[in-house]
Design a protein around this motif. Structure first.
Motif, PDB file in Angstrom:
ATOM      1  N   ILE A   1       3.071 -23.304 -40.481  1.00  0.00           N
ATOM      2  CA  ILE A   1       4.135 -22.618 -41.232  1.00  0.00           C
ATOM      3  C   ILE A   1       5.436 -22.590 -40.423  1.00  0.00           C
ATOM      4  CG2 ILE A   1       3.508 -20.281 -40.506  1.00  0.00           C
ATOM      5  CD1 ILE A   1       4.753 -21.247 -43.988  1.00  0.00           C
ATOM      6  N   TRP A   2       5.336 -22.340 -39.110  1.00  0.00           N
ATOM      7  CA  TRP A   2       6.540 -22.326 -38.286  1.00  0.00           C
ATOM      8  C   TRP A   2       7.098 -23.726 -38.097  1.00  0.00           C
ATOM      9  CZ3 TRP A   2       9.913 -18.786 -37.508  1.00  0.00           C
ATOM     10  CH2 TRP A   2       9.547 -17.457 -37.655  1.00  0.00           C
ATOM     11  N   LEU A   3       6.226 -24.706 -38.059  1.00  0.00           N
ATOM     12  CA  LEU A   3       6.682 -26.089 -37.983  1.00  0.00           C
ATOM     13  C   LEU A   3       7.495 -26.439 -39.224  1.00  0.00           C
ATOM     14  CD1 LEU A   3       6.475 -28.518 -36.112  1.00  0.00           C
ATOM     15  CD2 LEU A   3       4.385 -29.173 -37.311  1.00  0.00           C
ATOM     16  N   HIS A   4       7.016 -26.017 -40.391  1.00  0.00           N
ATOM     17  CA  HIS A   4       7.760 -26.225 -41.646  1.00  0.00           C
ATOM     18  C   HIS A   4       9.108 -25.511 -41.609  1.00  0.00           C
ATOM     19  CE1 HIS A   4       5.166 -27.863 -45.063  1.00  0.00           C
ATOM     20  NE2 HIS A   4       4.684 -28.313 -43.937  1.00  0.00           N
ATOM     21  N   ARG A   5       9.102 -24.291 -41.165  1.00  0.00           N
ATOM     22  CA  ARG A   5      10.354 -23.512 -41.130  1.00  0.00           C
ATOM     23  C   ARG A   5      11.381 -24.129 -40.193  1.00  0.00           C
ATOM     24  NH1 ARG A   5       7.380 -17.625 -40.930  1.00  0.00           N
ATOM     25  NH2 ARG A   5       6.929 -17.521 -43.152  1.00  0.00           N
ATOM     26  N   ILE A   6      10.946 -24.514 -39.002  1.00  0.00           N
ATOM     27  CA  ILE A   6      11.868 -25.115 -38.035  1.00  0.00           C
ATOM     28  C   ILE A   6      12.396 -26.449 -38.561  1.00  0.00           C
ATOM     29  CG2 ILE A   6      12.041 -26.107 -35.720  1.00  0.00           C
ATOM     30  CD1 ILE A   6       9.908 -23.973 -34.871  1.00  0.00           C
ATOM     31  N   PHE A   7      11.501 -27.279 -39.092  1.00  0.00           N
ATOM     32  CA  PHE A   7      11.903 -28.574 -39.647  1.00  0.00           C
ATOM     33  C   PHE A   7      12.868 -28.372 -40.813  1.00  0.00           C
ATOM     34  CE2 PHE A   7      10.969 -32.417 -42.281  1.00  0.00           C
ATOM     35  CZ  PHE A   7      11.360 -33.371 -41.353  1.00  0.00           C
ATOM     36  N   GLY A   8      12.557 -27.429 -41.681  1.00  0.00           N
ATOM     37  CA  GLY A   8      13.431 -27.126 -42.816  1.00  0.00           C
ATOM     38  C   GLY A   8      14.804 -26.649 -42.368  1.00  0.00           C
ATOM     39  N   LEU A   9      14.833 -25.819 -41.343  1.00  0.00           N
ATOM     40  CA  LEU A   9      16.104 -25.322 -40.815  1.00  0.00           C
ATOM     41  C   LEU A   9      16.958 -26.477 -40.287  1.00  0.00           C
ATOM     42  CD1 LEU A   9      17.857 -22.852 -40.144  1.00  0.00           C
ATOM     43  CD2 LEU A   9      16.670 -22.736 -37.947  1.00  0.00           C
ATOM     44  N   PHE A  10      16.326 -27.401 -39.570  1.00  0.00           N
ATOM     45  CA  PHE A  10      17.062 -28.567 -39.088  1.00  0.00           C
ATOM     46  C   PHE A  10      17.576 -29.407 -40.251  1.00  0.00           C
ATOM     47  CE2 PHE A  10      15.168 -27.780 -34.918  1.00  0.00           C
ATOM     48  CZ  PHE A  10      16.222 -28.128 -34.081  1.00  0.00           C
ATOM     49  N   MET A  11      16.776 -29.575 -41.281  1.00  0.00           N
ATOM     50  CA  MET A  11      17.209 -30.366 -42.446  1.00  0.00           C
ATOM     51  C   MET A  11      18.369 -29.689 -43.170  1.00  0.00           C
ATOM     52  SD  MET A  11      13.632 -31.913 -43.902  1.00  0.00           S
ATOM     53  CE  MET A  11      14.438 -32.725 -45.264  1.00  0.00           C
ATOM     54  N   ILE A  12      18.300 -28.391 -43.355  1.00  0.00           N
ATOM     55  CA  ILE A  12      19.381 -27.657 -44.018  1.00  0.00           C
ATOM     56  C   ILE A  12      20.659 -27.731 -43.187  1.00  0.00           C
ATOM     57  CG2 ILE A  12      20.165 -25.336 -44.666  1.00  0.00           C
ATOM     58  CD1 ILE A  12      17.192 -24.800 -45.500  1.00  0.00           C
ATOM     59  N   THR A  13      20.522 -27.546 -41.876  1.00  0.00           N
ATOM     60  CA  THR A  13      21.687 -27.613 -40.990  1.00  0.00           C
ATOM     61  C   THR A  13      22.337 -28.997 -41.058  1.00  0.00           C
ATOM     62  OG1 THR A  13      20.690 -25.983 -39.512  1.00  0.00           O
ATOM     63  CG2 THR A  13      22.466 -27.329 -38.601  1.00  0.00           C
ATOM     64  N   ALA A  14      21.519 -30.036 -41.014  1.00  0.00           N
ATOM     65  CA  ALA A  14      22.056 -31.402 -41.097  1.00  0.00           C
ATOM     66  C   ALA A  14      22.745 -31.632 -42.438  1.00  0.00           C
ATOM     67  CB  ALA A  14      20.934 -32.429 -40.887  1.00  0.00           C
ATOM     68  N   ALA A  15      22.127 -31.157 -43.510  1.00  0.00           N
ATOM     69  CA  ALA A  15      22.720 -31.326 -44.846  1.00  0.00           C
ATOM     70  C   ALA A  15      24.072 -30.612 -44.939  1.00  0.00           C
ATOM     71  CB  ALA A  15      21.764 -30.825 -45.915  1.00  0.00           C
ATOM     72  N   LEU A  16      24.135 -29.389 -44.446  1.00  0.00           N
ATOM     73  CA  LEU A  16      25.397 -28.637 -44.486  1.00  0.00           C
ATOM     74  C   LEU A  16      26.489 -29.321 -43.673  1.00  0.00           C
ATOM     75  CD1 LEU A  16      24.099 -24.950 -44.293  1.00  0.00           C
ATOM     76  CD2 LEU A  16      25.149 -26.095 -46.253  1.00  0.00           C
ATOM     77  N   ARG A  17      26.117 -29.840 -42.521  1.00  0.00           N
ATOM     78  CA  ARG A  17      27.115 -30.535 -41.683  1.00  0.00           C
ATOM     79  C   ARG A  17      27.632 -31.785 -42.381  1.00  0.00           C
ATOM     80  NH1 ARG A  17      28.028 -29.658 -36.076  1.00  0.00           N
ATOM     81  NH2 ARG A  17      28.738 -31.777 -36.257  1.00  0.00           N
TER      82      ARG A  17
END
Length: 117
Positions: A98-114
């Motif tokens: 679950i934390w792996l999903h959250r961390i990966f998702g956070l990186f994906m969202i951050t990259a998308a926003l940038r």
């Protein structure tokens, strides 16, 4: 046989993204393996590395042939990437799915926003 078709389709899409953008294969291959091939989170992340490495080497060869590679940047960024890869690989099995999903998702969202901003 259906699984092999899914695997090839995931590979085609991943390779296309990696070749077109110079990266991004992991953002496609990891969720695809989890969703369409029922691969467990940790195994999907570990398997993604073995998929992305040959794609990256092929893309590198093509980029070197067609464009100028900034080798000084590549050298230093690769040095940091190797160190980060060692730490990340050692931490992978210590993080819950679950934390792996959250961390990966956070990186994906951050990259998308940038990219959007």
């Amino acid at each position: 046989m259906q699984n092999k078709g899914k695997q090839i389709a995931i590979g085609l899409i991943t390779g296309f993204a990696n070749g077109l953008f110079g990266s991004g294969g992991g953002t496609i291959v990891v969720p695809s393996m989890e969703r369409f091939l029922d691969v467990e989170e940790h195994k999907a992340h570990a398997t993604a590395i073995s998929i992305i490495l040959p794609l990256s080497l092929l893309s590198l060869a093509i980029y070197c042939w067609k464009t100028d590679v900034q080798w000084s940047i590549a050298l230093w960024a690769s040095t940091g990437g190797i160190a980060g890869g060692i730490v990340g690989a050692k931490l992978l099995n210590r993080i819950s799915g679950i934390w792996l999903h959250r961390i990966f998702g956070l990186f994906m969202i951050t990259a998308a926003l940038r990219m959007i901003l």
